[in-house]
Design a protein around this motif. Structure first.
Motif: not given
Length: 402
Positions: A365-383
């Protein structure tokens, strides 16, 4: 729409979670596939992505699928039409000197049942004493005379019916028109700009069918909002008629109930793809609707790159009909296999979010948190790409400036 191969997402996920793509097993592949399908549906309707939205213009009402004119042509006892030397048909004359014309409906549209008519017409048996009118009308002429629109009048009608699991519904109406030529009619589906629509005056179903394969209607405008700032939004009600759909009706479809009889521009969203296939097996016979994973570059269903001299372009494909063994998306002669498309805009989001889900399933789970944040950043970048770089803000509506 620019797309990204699923194999690119698969490769990224394997790198991020520590899997070896060369030795990837069916279980891990299935997990990545399922996580991708779920995450794609989440991001699909998060924003008004232009990749997954479409526009159409149409009219509300019951679509006319075909027209049979000249039902009152004079014929012999053996039902052979009688005509002049120059092949002009003789018509039986009636009091109004009109042409009997049958209007056939698209029975895959929301059906009109007799019991749905207002003012007790069904109980009193007076459904046919109502009127019909035409939207986006067809035209005709008397011999070589000027064109006349069928939309200029309302018409009394008789009707024919069929019965399904919900009751008796109208399949066609017969009206009397003043012209003998109806060559100016075209049917290209219920939403075609050329398709004529019918309204029953005592059962006005002002419905627009969202095209099959689409998720939902988003808006209705008086004009095309992509071309003018004077596009007025119109009110509508989204309906699916789940309780009014017979079992033999076919695929589920959605409707928009509008309150206006004019031409309308509809904005709607496509349905996100669903991925459930496994790697292609050339000994299997696939039925219509089944799905496979196949790499067009490697020409195989393998998850790994077996030939380093060839590119990798792996995607899911679903069968539009039954497929015999050995027929692949590469050697098919017709479009038997149809590709499941993933918008390229979602590439980085899917790679990071699917990796996060995979790590959570492994208890990391701890490693997953970092990738979840990167996923949100990818969406914000596309917006940011849409709004700031491409300036794809919605047009300011200038219809009301006071």
């Amino acid at each position: 729409m620019k797309t990204v191969p699923f194999s690119d997402i698969l490769a990224s996920v394997c790198q991020l979670v520590g899997l070896d793509r060369a030795t990837l097993n069916d279980k891990s592949f299935g997990a990545i596939r399922d996580f991708t399908s779920r995450r794609l549906s989440v991001v699909w309707d998060r924003e008004e992505w232009p990749d997954v939205q479409r526009y159409m213009y149409t009219w509300p009402g019951m679509p006319v699928s075909s027209i049979e004119s000249g039902l009152n042509i004079l014929a012999s006892e053996s039902n052979v039409p009688l005509s002049t030397e120059d092949d002009q048909d003789f018509f039986t004359e009636n009091e109004l000197n009109t042409n009997t014309t049958r209007i056939n409906f698209d029975t895959n549209f929301k059906r009109i049942y007799l019991q749905d008519f207002l003012h007790d017409r069904f109980k009193l048996g007076t459904v046919g004493e109502s009127y019909v009118k035409f939207l986006n009308p067809f035209y005709g002429s008397v011999d070589d005379g000027p064109l006349t629109s069928v939309g200029e009048n309302q018409y009394n009608f008789t009707y024919s019916t069929a019965t399904d699991s919900l009751g008796e519904y109208i399949t066609n109406v017969v009206i009397e028109v003043e012209f003998t030529n109806t060559n100016y009619f075209t049917y290209n589906g219920p939403n075609s700009p050329l398709t004529t629509k019918v309204l029953f005056m005592d059962n006005q179903q002002l419905l627009i069918q969202i095209p099959q394969g689409s998720l939902q209607g988003l808006a209705i405008y008086t004009n095309d909002p992509r071309q003018t700032t004077k596009a007025i939004p119109l009110p509508f009600i989204a309906e699916d008629f789940a309780d009014q759909t017979p079992q033999d009706f076919g695929d589920d479809v959605n409707y928009l109930r509008t309150f206006n009889t004019s031409k309308q521009f509809v904005q709607y969203r496509l349905t996100p793809p669903r991925m459930f296939g496994v790697k292609y097996d050339n000994t299997s016979v696939y039925s219509a609707g089944s799905q496979i994973y196949f790499d067009l570059g490697q020409n195989t269903g393998s998850y790994s790159i077996n030939d380093k001299t060839k590119a990798s372009n792996g995607n899911f494909f679903f069968a539009t009909t039954n497929v015999t063994s050995g027929v692949t998306p590469v050697n098919q002669t017709t479009d038997i296999w149809q590709q499941v498309e993933i918008p390229a805009r979602f590439r980085d989001y899917l790679a990071n979010s699917v990796s996060s889900d995979f790590l959570k399933s492994e208890g990391r789970a701890e490693e997953a948190v970092v990738l979840e944040q990167l996923a949100e950043s990818a969406i914000q970048q596309q917006i940011d790409v849409l709004i700031r770089q491409q300036a794809q803000n919605q047009r300011l509506n200038m219809a009301y400036t006071y």
